[in-house]
Design a protein around this motif. Structure first.
Motif, short mmCIF file in Angstrom:
data_model
loop_
_atom_site.label_atom_id
_atom_site.label_comp_id
_atom_site.label_asym_id
_atom_site.label_seq_id
_atom_site.Cartn_x
_atom_site.Cartn_y
_atom_site.Cartn_z
N MET A 149 -19.30 12.45 3.64
CA MET A 149 -17.92 12.95 3.44
C MET A 149 -18.04 13.85 2.05
SD MET A 149 -15.92 9.45 4.15
CE MET A 149 -16.07 8.66 5.72
N THR A 150 -17.09 14.80 2.15
CA THR A 150 -17.12 15.81 1.07
C THR A 150 -16.21 15.51 -0.11
OG1 THR A 150 -15.32 17.21 2.37
CG2 THR A 150 -17.42 17.54 2.87
N GLY A 151 -15.63 14.28 0.02
CA GLY A 151 -14.53 14.12 -1.19
C GLY A 151 -13.55 13.08 -0.38
N ALA A 152 -12.74 12.40 -1.65
CA ALA A 152 -11.91 11.71 -1.03
C ALA A 152 -10.51 12.08 -1.55
CB ALA A 152 -12.20 10.24 -1.72
N VAL A 153 -9.42 11.76 -0.64
CA VAL A 153 -7.92 11.84 -0.98
C VAL A 153 -7.43 10.36 -1.28
CG1 VAL A 153 -5.83 13.01 -0.41
CG2 VAL A 153 -7.81 14.13 -0.01
N LEU A 154 -7.12 9.84 -2.30
CA LEU A 154 -6.46 8.44 -2.41
C LEU A 154 -4.96 8.85 -2.34
CD1 LEU A 154 -9.06 7.35 -4.89
CD2 LEU A 154 -9.19 7.05 -2.38
N PHE A 155 -4.14 7.73 -1.97
CA PHE A 155 -2.82 7.76 -2.14
C PHE A 155 -2.44 6.50 -2.59
CE2 PHE A 155 -4.15 10.36 1.70
CZ PHE A 155 -3.56 11.52 1.65
N ASP A 156 -1.10 6.56 -3.23
CA ASP A 156 -0.14 5.35 -3.33
C ASP A 156 0.57 5.22 -1.97
OD1 ASP A 156 1.33 3.26 -4.76
OD2 ASP A 156 2.74 4.76 -5.09
N LEU A 157 1.17 4.29 -1.83
CA LEU A 157 1.76 3.94 -0.56
C LEU A 157 3.32 4.10 -0.82
CD1 LEU A 157 1.78 2.63 2.23
CD2 LEU A 157 1.91 0.37 1.40
N ASP A 158 4.09 3.21 -1.58
CA ASP A 158 5.49 3.33 -1.58
C ASP A 158 5.91 4.60 -2.12
OD1 ASP A 158 6.65 0.58 -0.45
OD2 ASP A 158 4.88 -0.05 -1.85
N GLY A 159 6.76 5.53 -1.63
CA GLY A 159 7.17 6.74 -2.13
C GLY A 159 6.34 7.64 -1.72
N VAL A 160 5.18 7.52 -1.47
CA VAL A 160 4.16 8.59 -1.17
C VAL A 160 3.94 8.77 0.34
CG1 VAL A 160 1.91 9.49 -1.58
CG2 VAL A 160 3.07 8.51 -3.48
N LEU A 161 3.40 7.69 0.89
CA LEU A 161 3.22 7.59 2.34
C LEU A 161 4.38 7.05 3.15
CD1 LEU A 161 -0.63 6.59 2.75
CD2 LEU A 161 0.47 8.96 3.10
N LEU A 162 4.95 5.94 2.64
CA LEU A 162 6.10 5.12 2.98
C LEU A 162 7.35 5.48 2.58
CD1 LEU A 162 5.84 2.91 5.05
CD2 LEU A 162 5.91 1.30 3.36
N ASP A 163 8.39 5.59 3.19
CA ASP A 163 9.68 5.66 2.55
C ASP A 163 10.33 4.36 2.52
OD1 ASP A 163 12.44 6.34 1.87
OD2 ASP A 163 12.66 7.77 3.48
N SER A 164 10.30 3.68 1.54
CA SER A 164 10.73 2.34 1.42
C SER A 164 11.44 2.04 0.17
CB SER A 164 9.52 1.48 1.08
OG SER A 164 8.67 1.76 0.06
N SER A 165 12.25 3.17 -0.36
CA SER A 165 13.19 2.84 -1.48
C SER A 165 14.20 1.70 -1.14
CB SER A 165 13.51 4.44 -1.88
OG SER A 165 14.26 4.96 -1.06
N ALA A 166 14.97 2.17 0.15
CA ALA A 166 15.92 1.12 0.34
C ALA A 166 15.57 -0.31 0.69
CB ALA A 166 16.62 1.78 1.59
N ALA A 167 14.43 -0.33 1.35
CA ALA A 167 13.99 -1.69 1.31
C ALA A 167 13.57 -2.21 0.07
CB ALA A 167 12.76 -1.52 2.34
N MET A 168 12.95 -1.65 -0.87
CA MET A 168 12.34 -2.30 -2.04
C MET A 168 13.94 -2.60 -2.93
SD MET A 168 9.63 -2.45 -2.19
CE MET A 168 8.04 -2.04 -1.14
N LEU A 169 14.80 -1.71 -2.94
CA LEU A 169 15.91 -2.05 -3.60
C LEU A 169 16.77 -3.40 -3.01
CD1 LEU A 169 17.44 1.46 -4.39
CD2 LEU A 169 16.56 -0.11 -6.09
N ALA A 170 16.80 -3.26 -1.66
CA ALA A 170 17.21 -4.46 -0.98
C ALA A 170 16.59 -5.73 -1.47
CB ALA A 170 17.32 -4.41 0.47
N THR A 171 15.25 -5.74 -1.48
CA THR A 171 14.37 -6.80 -1.81
C THR A 171 14.67 -7.30 -3.22
OG1 THR A 171 12.53 -6.09 -0.13
CG2 THR A 171 12.10 -7.66 -1.91
N LEU A 172 14.85 -6.55 -4.24
CA LEU A 172 15.01 -6.84 -5.34
C LEU A 172 16.32 -7.72 -5.56
CD1 LEU A 172 13.91 -3.72 -7.28
CD2 LEU A 172 13.18 -5.92 -7.86
#
Length: 225
Positions: free
Chosen positions: A1-24
């Motif tokens: 492999m020629t390199g790596a692209v790393l990601f955070d999940l919430d707010g980057v790949l996954l639109d989860s803001s409403a779910a996180m606020l509701a969970t809090l």
């Protein structure tokens, strides 16, 4: 492999803001014995540690209570979805022969019901809350790269909080900001992001160019910082 692209999940790949606020709000409701609404949560609730947010609402022993109530509250909150372009971008990165990885504060047991199997299949490595010291510590990023056998200089990390940017910088990984996530673009820039991308549709093999390109050659489709 020629390199790596790393990601955070919430707010980057996954639109989860409403779910996180509701969970809090749900955890606070269960702990305090009264209805706590999303509107009662403090500004910055998405970027602050959850235990600090809950303690500020008057919840005692928030860490222990999250262990009991967080997963049920999140599982029954408003649905989460991938940001438009994220799946296509992951596929393009893999097709280009690059490694992909996820470094998230989510627990591993949540991934199957937060992400579709097609997404999980495109990730070469996943580092979760229980695997390493959480960001802003660099441990998770270094663990992911160690498993991939890739040097930090050959990787980028796309995150949406100042803690993500700090973790990448400490790990020696090129930090990229996601303007569509939890923190404001200006905050990501001030934290030291090499670039702040405007749209999740920019996810793709071109992200790895930031690991080697001089500042003057950064893509015009991103905010050069």
């Amino acid at each position: 492999m020629t390199g790596a692209v790393l990601f955070d999940l919430d707010g980057v790949l996954l639109d989860s803001s409403a779910a996180m606020l509701a969970t809090l709000a749900g955890v606070a409701t269960a702990a305090l014995g009264r209805r706590v609404t999303v509107d009662e949560l403090p500004a910055g609730a998405l970027t602050a540690p959850r235990v600090e947010v809950l303690a500020g609402l008057g919840v005692g022993e928030p860490d222990a209570l999250c262990g009991t109530w967080w997963d049920p509250a999140l599982a029954t909150a408003a649905g989460t979805t991938l940001f438009p372009g994220a799946l296509q971008g992951l596929k393009a990165i893999k097709e280009a022969g690059m490694a992909t990885g996820l470094v998230t504060l989510q627990s591993r047991n949540r991934l199957p019901w937060l992400l579709e199997p097609a997404v999980l299949a495109l990730l070469d490595v996943t580092v979760c809350r229980e695997d390493a010291e959480p960001k802003p510590a660099p441990d998770g990023l270094l663990l992911a790269l160690g498993k991939l056998g890739i040097d930090p200089a050959g990787a980028v990390f796309l995150g949406d909080t100042t803690g993500d940017i700090a973790a990448a910088r400490t790990a020696g990984v090129t930090p990229l900001g996601a303007a569509w996530g939890y923190a404001a673009p200006a905050a990501l820039s001030a934290a030291g992001a090499t670039a702040v991308l405007d749209d999740a549709a920019l996810i793709g093999p071109g992200l790895l160019d930031f690991a080697t390109c001089p500042a003057a050659a950064l893509s015009a489709t991103a905010h050069k910082q």
